[in-house]
Design an enzyme around this catalytic site. Structure first.
Site, PDB file in Angstrom:
ATOM      1  N   LYS A 135     -21.646  -6.876 -60.370  1.00  0.00           N
ATOM      2  CA  LYS A 135     -21.454  -6.894 -62.108  1.00  0.00           C
ATOM      3  C   LYS A 135     -21.538  -8.570 -62.405  1.00  0.00           C
ATOM      4  O   LYS A 135     -21.129  -9.455 -61.519  1.00  0.00           O
ATOM      5  CB  LYS A 135     -20.030  -6.437 -62.274  1.00  0.00           C
ATOM      6  CG  LYS A 135     -19.923  -4.872 -62.312  1.00  0.00           C
ATOM      7  CD  LYS A 135     -18.612  -4.403 -62.630  1.00  0.00           C
ATOM      8  CE  LYS A 135     -18.632  -2.632 -62.711  1.00  0.00           C
ATOM      9  NZ  LYS A 135     -19.357  -2.152 -63.532  1.00  0.00           N
ATOM     10  N   ARG A 155     -19.123   8.307 -58.649  1.00  0.00           N
ATOM     11  CA  ARG A 155     -19.585   9.444 -58.467  1.00  0.00           C
ATOM     12  C   ARG A 155     -20.007   9.799 -56.980  1.00  0.00           C
ATOM     13  O   ARG A 155     -19.737  10.997 -56.474  1.00  0.00           O
ATOM     14  CB  ARG A 155     -20.937   9.652 -59.168  1.00  0.00           C
ATOM     15  CG  ARG A 155     -21.929   8.813 -58.751  1.00  0.00           C
ATOM     16  CD  ARG A 155     -23.262   8.727 -59.604  1.00  0.00           C
ATOM     17  NE  ARG A 155     -22.966   7.617 -60.992  1.00  0.00           N
ATOM     18  CZ  ARG A 155     -23.613   7.462 -61.939  1.00  0.00           C
ATOM     19  NH1 ARG A 155     -24.850   8.226 -62.083  1.00  0.00           N
ATOM     20  NH2 ARG A 155     -23.185   6.737 -62.975  1.00  0.00           N
TER      21      ARG A 155
END
Ligand code: BES
Ligand code: MN
Ligand code: ZN
Length: 506
Positions: free
Chosen positions: A278, A352
């Site tokens: 990130k 996920r």
């Protein structure tokens, strides 16, 4: 802070501060009018002077009002009477609590809970008032060398309702207190920095919670996960020096053998993005990527405090997402516990990956329904901001229950379409599916991924990336969606109870 319920007239309340409302433009509520009468027009005079005009967010403190037992009278602006709804009510309570706390008052009697709020009863008003009050005085100072002392000056708060509403209000007070305690726990865990709040720390906190509330607790470690084939969870964890944990909490308040409601919470204690790193700005906030797990802890705490007649299982996969030497690489293919293979095209879509194994694991509890909670996508923040969380699922009745609970608790959710058309975006040339679906509809494709692991039960997914955290100068955890989830459970509990009562009567 202790809360209590009272009824009675404002001028006779023996308290340091009695709080009454004023509507815009300078309309006295009946409590304010009663004080005005006892004080022979003192309030009307003050209002005429223009010191307070009833606007939302305004307040005025009066000392030594004649004819009144309380030491002080706090006037709080409520806005226009015709607009007095959920939001204005909550704002007024927050303003009242903040003002009394600021002046250092240790006790207060709040008359605002007797006001009519459209479509809401006294129980709703009291529940909300307790939650707002607790939220207003919440501070996180665990990591400050000098603690604010005392944390909150305000020790005793009484909420006033009409005499006929006292019994209901008292149970609502207990409910509000339980929800606030669950939110408090969630906030403390999410605010704690990731060097303290590791997977092992959260597992320890689950044990503490289990001891406090007589819950069952199982902690699965890396070797257990290996045996179960939880390879997507392990794949995310392999880049980190911190060992992953999968915490299972069991609250058995329901009848023996009744199918449990299963809550699954994403517990990424820090999300760097992994090799798909990130950008630096605001990366500190990724300590709250375990908010799903924390909300499961908080909700189970609230349910246990309320002694809800339900069986509840909390499953929280917990890990860091780090770019270590052993970290997964874009393009790696991993076989999940369900047997389906996943091409990890972006290591930052890690939520996920840990959830899918936890959702497969949920099958063994023969769930009545499963709700997962996750700070899953930045796209959800773009779509819904910090007002509503996103909800999707495979069962309309369940989704509608969650939407209604959001509305009722003031912790709102909004549905996005989980149509099969979006599944195409997860196509992979090398595995059963990719873990990302491209730039478009990112919140939906994330849910589409989870939908492939939840075919065996009724399931809903809450994306709380935008609502679990507040940015800016009030940076910190909001404790959401504990209110939504707890209301959902309370609803289920009242349904579970009703038939039992009816049969007993026969
Ligand atoms: N934890 C983030 C989602 C997130 C972003 C939460 C901003 C709160 C604020 C999640 O793991 C993530 O990184 N998602 C990616 C998915 C993408 C790679 C498909 C995202 O949203 O950018
Ligand atoms: Mn991520
Ligand atoms: Zn994440």
């Amino acid at each position: 802070m202790e809360f209590s319920i009272k009824s009675g007239t404002p001028e006779t309340q023996r308290t340091a501060t009695v709080v009454v409302g004023v509507f815009e433009p300078r309309n006295l509520t009946s409590a304010a009018a009663a004080i005005d009468k006892a004080a022979k027009g003192h309030l009307s005079k003050v209002l005429k002077s223009g010191d307070i005009d009833g606007k939302v967010g305004t307040s005025l403190l009066l000392h030594g009002v004649p004819g009144v037992a309380a030491e002080r009278v706090l006037l709080v602006g409520l806005g226009k009477e015709s607009d007095f709804g959920d939001k204005a009510f909550r704002n007024a309570i927050a303003k009242a609590i903040a003002s009394v706390n600021e002046i250092g008052g240790s006790d207060a009697t709040i008359m605002l809970t007797e006001l009519a709020v459209s479509k809401r009863n006294a129980m709703w008003r009291v529940r909300q008032a307790v939650m707002v009050a607790a939220d207003t005085v919440y501070r996180f100072d665990q990591l400050k060398s000098k603690k604010e002392s005392p944390r909150s000056a305000l020790k005793n708060v009484a909420f006033v309702v009409a005499a006929g509403e006292v019994t209901g209000a008292k149970s609502a007070l207990a409910e509000g207190h339980a929800i606030a305690a669950g939110q408090h726990l969630m906030k403390d865990l999410a605010n704690l920095s990731a060097n303290y709040c590791t997977p092992s720390y959260l597992a320890d906190q689950a044990k503490v919670l289990a001891r406090e509330h007589k819950l069952g607790v199982d902690i699965l470690d890396r070797s257990d996960m290996k045996k179960l084939g939880m390879n997507t969870l392990l794949a995310v964890a392999q880049g980190s020096a911190e060992p992953p944990k999968l915490v299972v909490l069991k609250y058995n308040g329901g009848t023996k053998g009744a199918k449990p409601i299963v809550l699954v919470g994403k517990g990424v204690t820090f999300d760097t993005g992994g090799i798909s790193l990130k950008p630096a700005p605001e990366m500190d906030e990724m300590k709250y990527d375990m908010s799903g797990a924390a909300s499961v802890f908080g909700t189970i705490k609230a349910a246990a405090m309320m002694k809800l007649p339900l069986n509840i299982v909390g499953i929280t996969p917990i890990t860091e997402n780090m770019p270590g030497g052993k970290a997964i690489k874009p393009g790696d293919v991993v076989t999940s516990m369900s047997g389906q293979t996943v091409e990890i095209l972006n290591t930052d879509a890690e939520g996920r990956l840990i959830l899918c194994d936890a959702l497969t694991y949920a099958e063994r509890f023969n769930p009545d329904c499963v709700v997962d909670i996750a700070t899953l996508t930045g796209a959800c923040v773009v779509a819904l901001g910090s007002v509503a969380c996103g909800v999707m699922g495979n069962d309309d009745a369940l989704t509608n229950e969650l939407l209604a609970s959001g509305q009722e608790s003031g912790d709102r959710a909004w549905q996005l379409p989980l149509w099969d058309d979006y599944q195409e975006q997860l196509k992979s040339n090398f595995a059963d599916m990719a873990n990302i679906g491209g730039r478009m509809a990112g919140t939906i494709t994330a849910a589409c991924f989870l939908a492939r692991y939840t075919k065996k039960y009724q399931w809903a997914h809450l994306d709380v990336a935008g609502t679990a955290w507040r940015g800016g100068d009030k940076k910190g955890s909001t404790g959401r969606p504990v209110p939504l989830l707890t209301h959902f459970l309370m609803q289920r509990a009242s349904k579970a109870k009703a038939p039992a009562k009816a049969t007993r009567k026969k």
